[in-house]
Design a protein around this motif. Structure first.
Motif, PDB file in Angstrom:
ATOM      1  N   VAL A   9       0.837  -1.201  -0.109  1.00 43.40           N
ATOM      2  CA  VAL A   9       0.100  -0.203   0.057  1.00 43.40           C
ATOM      3  C   VAL A   9       0.779   1.257  -0.089  1.00 43.40           C
ATOM      4  CG1 VAL A   9      -1.702   1.255   1.355  1.00 43.40           C
ATOM      5  CG2 VAL A   9      -1.905  -1.052   0.903  1.00 43.40           C
ATOM      6  N   ILE A  10       1.679   1.279   0.868  1.00 45.84           N
ATOM      7  CA  ILE A  10       2.806   2.320   0.960  1.00 45.84           C
ATOM      8  C   ILE A  10       3.456   2.692  -0.458  1.00 45.84           C
ATOM      9  CG2 ILE A  10       4.635   3.310   2.177  1.00 45.84           C
ATOM     10  CD1 ILE A  10       4.008   1.632   4.614  1.00 45.84           C
ATOM     11  N   GLN A  11       4.277   1.578  -0.838  1.00 42.84           N
ATOM     12  CA  GLN A  11       4.867   1.645  -2.122  1.00 42.84           C
ATOM     13  C   GLN A  11       3.978   2.149  -3.424  1.00 42.84           C
ATOM     14  OE1 GLN A  11       7.829   1.146  -2.692  1.00 42.84           O
ATOM     15  NE2 GLN A  11       8.193   1.003  -4.822  1.00 42.84           N
ATOM     16  N   GLY A  12       2.488   1.472  -3.178  1.00 37.56           N
ATOM     17  CA  GLY A  12       1.869   2.191  -4.227  1.00 37.56           C
ATOM     18  C   GLY A  12       1.476   3.395  -4.236  1.00 37.56           C
ATOM     19  N   LEU A  13       1.289   4.277  -3.070  1.00 38.00           N
ATOM     20  CA  LEU A  13       0.922   5.455  -3.139  1.00 38.00           C
ATOM     21  C   LEU A  13       2.306   6.393  -3.286  1.00 38.00           C
ATOM     22  CD1 LEU A  13      -0.912   5.321   0.560  1.00 38.00           C
ATOM     23  CD2 LEU A  13      -1.775   5.830  -1.814  1.00 38.00           C
ATOM     24  N   ILE A  14       3.386   5.882  -2.679  1.00 37.23           N
ATOM     25  CA  ILE A  14       4.605   6.669  -3.142  1.00 37.23           C
ATOM     26  C   ILE A  14       4.871   6.577  -4.681  1.00 37.23           C
ATOM     27  CG2 ILE A  14       7.194   6.367  -3.339  1.00 37.23           C
ATOM     28  CD1 ILE A  14       7.026   5.174  -0.491  1.00 37.23           C
ATOM     29  N   ILE A  15       4.560   5.613  -5.315  1.00 35.59           N
ATOM     30  CA  ILE A  15       4.859   5.432  -6.714  1.00 35.59           C
ATOM     31  C   ILE A  15       3.642   6.418  -7.493  1.00 35.59           C
ATOM     32  CG2 ILE A  15       4.236   3.983  -8.940  1.00 35.59           C
ATOM     33  CD1 ILE A  15       5.341   1.665  -7.326  1.00 35.59           C
ATOM     34  N   SER A  16       2.328   6.340  -6.974  1.00 31.55           N
ATOM     35  CA  SER A  16       1.509   7.294  -7.607  1.00 31.55           C
ATOM     36  C   SER A  16       1.921   9.009  -7.417  1.00 31.55           C
ATOM     37  CB  SER A  16       0.223   7.168  -6.549  1.00 31.55           C
ATOM     38  OG  SER A  16      -0.807   8.209  -7.185  1.00 31.55           O
ATOM     39  N   LEU A  17       2.503   9.244  -6.020  1.00 30.62           N
ATOM     40  CA  LEU A  17       3.337  10.509  -6.075  1.00 30.62           C
ATOM     41  C   LEU A  17       4.073  10.817  -6.939  1.00 30.62           C
ATOM     42  CD1 LEU A  17       2.944  10.987  -2.097  1.00 30.62           C
ATOM     43  CD2 LEU A  17       1.718  12.091  -3.658  1.00 30.62           C
ATOM     44  N   VAL A  18       4.924   9.883  -7.259  1.00 28.79           N
ATOM     45  CA  VAL A  18       6.327  10.174  -8.018  1.00 28.79           C
ATOM     46  C   VAL A  18       5.791  10.177  -9.402  1.00 28.79           C
ATOM     47  CG1 VAL A  18       8.230   8.942  -9.139  1.00 28.79           C
ATOM     48  CG2 VAL A  18       7.831   8.739  -6.726  1.00 28.79           C
ATOM     49  N   LEU A  19       4.798   9.320  -9.915  1.00 31.68           N
ATOM     50  CA  LEU A  19       4.115   9.511 -11.388  1.00 31.68           C
ATOM     51  C   LEU A  19       3.399  11.121 -11.497  1.00 31.68           C
ATOM     52  CD1 LEU A  19       2.923   6.091 -12.063  1.00 31.68           C
ATOM     53  CD2 LEU A  19       4.533   7.152 -13.131  1.00 31.68           C
ATOM     54  N   TRP A  20       2.942  11.227 -10.404  1.00 39.80           N
ATOM     55  CA  TRP A  20       1.861  12.377 -10.292  1.00 39.80           C
ATOM     56  C   TRP A  20       3.035  13.969 -10.664  1.00 39.80           C
ATOM     57  CZ3 TRP A  20      -3.224  13.647 -10.552  1.00 39.80           C
ATOM     58  CH2 TRP A  20      -3.569  14.899 -10.566  1.00 39.80           C
ATOM     59  N   ASN A  21       4.115  13.907 -10.078  1.00 39.38           N
ATOM     60  CA  ASN A  21       5.073  14.962 -10.063  1.00 39.38           C
ATOM     61  C   ASN A  21       6.181  14.760 -11.049  1.00 39.38           C
ATOM     62  OD1 ASN A  21       4.140  16.696  -7.631  1.00 39.38           O
ATOM     63  ND2 ASN A  21       4.297  14.846  -6.681  1.00 39.38           N
ATOM     64  N   SER A  41      -4.391   1.361  -4.527  1.00 37.16           N
ATOM     65  CA  SER A  41      -3.770   1.364  -2.981  1.00 37.16           C
ATOM     66  C   SER A  41      -4.746   1.614  -2.067  1.00 37.16           C
ATOM     67  CB  SER A  41      -2.457   2.247  -2.980  1.00 37.16           C
ATOM     68  OG  SER A  41      -1.532   2.012  -3.893  1.00 37.16           O
ATOM     69  N   LEU A  42      -5.488   2.587  -2.117  1.00 38.09           N
ATOM     70  CA  LEU A  42      -6.521   2.943  -1.217  1.00 38.09           C
ATOM     71  C   LEU A  42      -7.634   1.973  -0.871  1.00 38.09           C
ATOM     72  CD1 LEU A  42      -6.999   6.710  -1.825  1.00 38.09           C
ATOM     73  CD2 LEU A  42      -5.701   5.673  -0.021  1.00 38.09           C
ATOM     74  N   VAL A  43      -8.096   1.430  -1.817  1.00 39.61           N
ATOM     75  CA  VAL A  43      -8.967   0.164  -2.057  1.00 39.61           C
ATOM     76  C   VAL A  43      -8.299  -0.897  -1.236  1.00 39.61           C
ATOM     77  CG1 VAL A  43     -10.028  -1.384  -3.463  1.00 39.61           C
ATOM     78  CG2 VAL A  43     -10.325   0.745  -4.107  1.00 39.61           C
ATOM     79  N   ASN A  44      -7.108  -0.998  -1.480  1.00 39.43           N
ATOM     80  CA  ASN A  44      -6.569  -2.249  -0.815  1.00 39.43           C
ATOM     81  C   ASN A  44      -6.358  -1.995   0.518  1.00 39.43           C
ATOM     82  OD1 ASN A  44      -5.426  -5.018  -1.681  1.00 39.43           O
ATOM     83  ND2 ASN A  44      -3.610  -4.190  -0.416  1.00 39.43           N
ATOM     84  N   PHE A  45      -5.903  -0.760   1.001  1.00 38.79           N
ATOM     85  CA  PHE A  45      -5.710  -0.351   2.466  1.00 38.79           C
ATOM     86  C   PHE A  45      -6.981  -0.608   3.155  1.00 38.79           C
ATOM     87  CE2 PHE A  45      -6.104   3.187   5.486  1.00 38.79           C
ATOM     88  CZ  PHE A  45      -5.368   2.702   6.254  1.00 38.79           C
ATOM     89  N   GLU A  46      -8.145  -0.319   2.643  1.00 36.79           N
ATOM     90  CA  GLU A  46      -9.458  -0.426   3.368  1.00 36.79           C
ATOM     91  C   GLU A  46      -9.654  -2.130   3.429  1.00 36.79           C
ATOM     92  OE1 GLU A  46     -14.184   0.151   2.428  1.00 36.79           O
ATOM     93  OE2 GLU A  46     -12.792   1.779   2.136  1.00 36.79           O
ATOM     94  N   ASP A  47      -9.445  -2.828   2.409  1.00 39.42           N
ATOM     95  CA  ASP A  47      -9.596  -4.483   2.506  1.00 39.42           C
ATOM     96  C   ASP A  47      -8.512  -4.713   3.592  1.00 39.42           C
ATOM     97  OD1 ASP A  47     -11.389  -4.386   0.410  1.00 39.42           O
ATOM     98  OD2 ASP A  47      -9.769  -5.113  -1.028  1.00 39.42           O
ATOM     99  N   PHE A  65     -13.277   4.002   0.729  1.00 39.86           N
ATOM    100  CA  PHE A  65     -12.368   3.901  -0.504  1.00 39.86           C
ATOM    101  C   PHE A  65     -12.866   2.710  -1.453  1.00 39.86           C
ATOM    102  CE2 PHE A  65      -9.291   5.186   2.823  1.00 39.86           C
ATOM    103  CZ  PHE A  65      -9.147   6.477   2.281  1.00 39.86           C
ATOM    104  N   SER A  66     -13.599   2.122  -0.762  1.00 41.10           N
ATOM    105  CA  SER A  66     -14.291   0.802  -1.769  1.00 41.10           C
ATOM    106  C   SER A  66     -15.081   1.266  -3.186  1.00 41.10           C
ATOM    107  CB  SER A  66     -15.160  -0.167  -0.846  1.00 41.10           C
ATOM    108  OG  SER A  66     -16.278   0.524  -0.325  1.00 41.10           O
ATOM    109  N   PRO A  67     -15.721   2.336  -3.009  1.00 41.15           N
ATOM    110  CA  PRO A  67     -16.363   2.802  -4.430  1.00 41.15           C
ATOM    111  C   PRO A  67     -15.357   3.249  -5.462  1.00 41.15           C
ATOM    112  CG  PRO A  67     -17.503   4.035  -2.457  1.00 41.15           C
ATOM    113  CD  PRO A  67     -16.290   3.252  -1.901  1.00 41.15           C
ATOM    114  N   LEU A  68     -14.167   3.445  -5.094  1.00 39.00           N
ATOM    115  CA  LEU A  68     -13.038   3.598  -6.131  1.00 39.00           C
ATOM    116  C   LEU A  68     -12.689   2.599  -6.940  1.00 39.00           C
ATOM    117  CD1 LEU A  68     -10.311   5.689  -3.995  1.00 39.00           C
ATOM    118  CD2 LEU A  68     -11.722   6.584  -5.876  1.00 39.00           C
TER     119      LEU A  68
END
Length: 365
Positions: A9-21, A41-47, A65-68
């Motif tokens: 989850v953390i890695q996914g969020l970091i990759i997301s931020l890197v790609l965004w910027n 990543s947020l969906v899996n975090f809720e799971d 996050f599940s509706p995502l």
């Protein structure tokens, strides 16, 4: 296992931020991919919170996050759509793709989000005892399947169009997005099979697979080379009426054949195929024949796409140059490059396709 899932989850969020910027020419594509990985990543975090029962400590995160899951397919499809069309213009119709996510979020906002923690914990307990909502699961699987198919169709259309527009494909085909789509399809299949046929039994497997998916997906996304040149310019040329000749669809068979012979004559006399990155727009500029006309007569009269048309001349040129005594000190690969091929793989592949024979060794004894 829990630590590994958290790292995913953390890695996914970091990759997301890197790609965004990320500062590249494909900012919009990077942002769409960032939103996709971040949402997943947020969906899996809720799971993870539900599976670990930590959701009872943070009940207000339940169902946030599940509706995502209904935004994942559209985000990936728009990412593919963007890179296959150069710059994807924003249109209000695009928002329709996110209507299921928006409607579900609004429904939960009116019925659940603003309840107090005690009521939410009671709802969580009830949901855990009942199990997954089959309607929700089937709807998500159906939507994901549709968007996987739409994304695959866009990739196939793009790669097919390339051969109608360019004499080379190196650096133009969408290999990385295709691999991303394949990984995504496998992940959804594992998730869907687990939910439908083994409810509640493959949770850890799903979460572990998600972690592996994030690492593979993130690596491919970050290592991706600059996106292929936009097809938008060529498509614009296709839509513009030619001022020099009537449109190809209005040509008689005799006129089309005459135009085809004119193109062949130019190819044989001026040898533009020696240019390694010759495109149909280049040949149009050189001959004064519209892009639509060139594409039409090459397909209808020559029975080939532009890629095969040009590379056929390169193979014939290669045969002539190999027989030339002045070229005996050159390697066969060097001769192939001089004839317009821009890679050994491209030469080997097309030579075999054209002649039915295995290409000669690219080195001389």
């Amino acid at each position: 296992m829990a630590i590994l899932i958290q790292l995913g989850v953390i890695q996914g969020l970091i990759i997301s931020l890197v790609l965004w910027n990320r500062k590249t020419a494909s900012k919009t594509a990077n942002k769409l991919l960032a939103l996709f990985i971040g949402s997943l990543s947020l969906v899996n975090f809720e799971d993870y919170l539900i599976a670990s029962r930590h959701i009872f400590v943070l009940p207000h995160l339940y169902a946030v996050f599940s509706p995502l899951v209904f935004a994942l397919g559209p985000l990936f499809f728009l990412y593919i759509k963007h890179i296959t069309h150069g710059q994807l213009r924003f249109k209000p119709q695009i928002l329709l793709h996110f209507l299921p996510w928006l409607l579900l979020t609004m429904l939960l906002a009116f019925t659940f989000y603003f309840q107090d923690a005690t009521l939410k914990k009671a709802q969580i307990l009830e949901d855990l005892s009942v199990g997954d909502d089959n309607l929700f699961t089937y709807a998500m699987i159906l939507q994901c399947s549709v968007y996987v198919c739409l994304s695959l169709r866009e990739i196939i259309k793009h790669n097919t169009k390339l051969k109608d527009r360019f004499s080379f494909t190196e650096g133009l085909t969408l290999k990385t997005p295709f691999f991303l789509l394949f990984i995504l399809l496998v992940m959804w299949m594992v998730w869907g099979i687990g939910k439908v046929f083994f409810p509640g039994k493959l949770t850890n497997t799903d979460d572990l697979f998600f972690t592996l998916f994030v690492y593979a997906f993130g690596y491919l996304a970050l290592m991706q080379r600059p996106l292929p040149p936009p097809m938008q310019k060529v498509e614009a040329e296709d839509d513009r009426p030619s001022a020099r000749k009537p449109q190809a669809k209005n040509l008689s068979d005799a006129e089309a054949r005459e135009l085809y012979e004119q193109v062949r004559g130019y190819m044989e006399q001026n040898k533009p195929y020696l240019q390694k990155e010759l495109g149909i727009q280049d040949l149009s500029d050189l001959t004064g024949i519209g892009v639509n006309q060139l594409s039409s007569v090459i397909n209808s009269i020559g029975g080939q796409n532009f890629f095969d048309f040009v590379n056929s001349y390169r193979v014939e040129e290669f045969k002539r140059q190999v027989e030339n005594p002045d070229n005996q000190h050159f390697t066969l690969l060097a001769i192939a490059f001089d004839c317009g091929f821009n890679s050994k793989a491209a030469f080997n592949s097309f030579f075999k396709k054209k002649t039915g024979l295995t290409p000669p060794s690219t080195s001389r004894a």
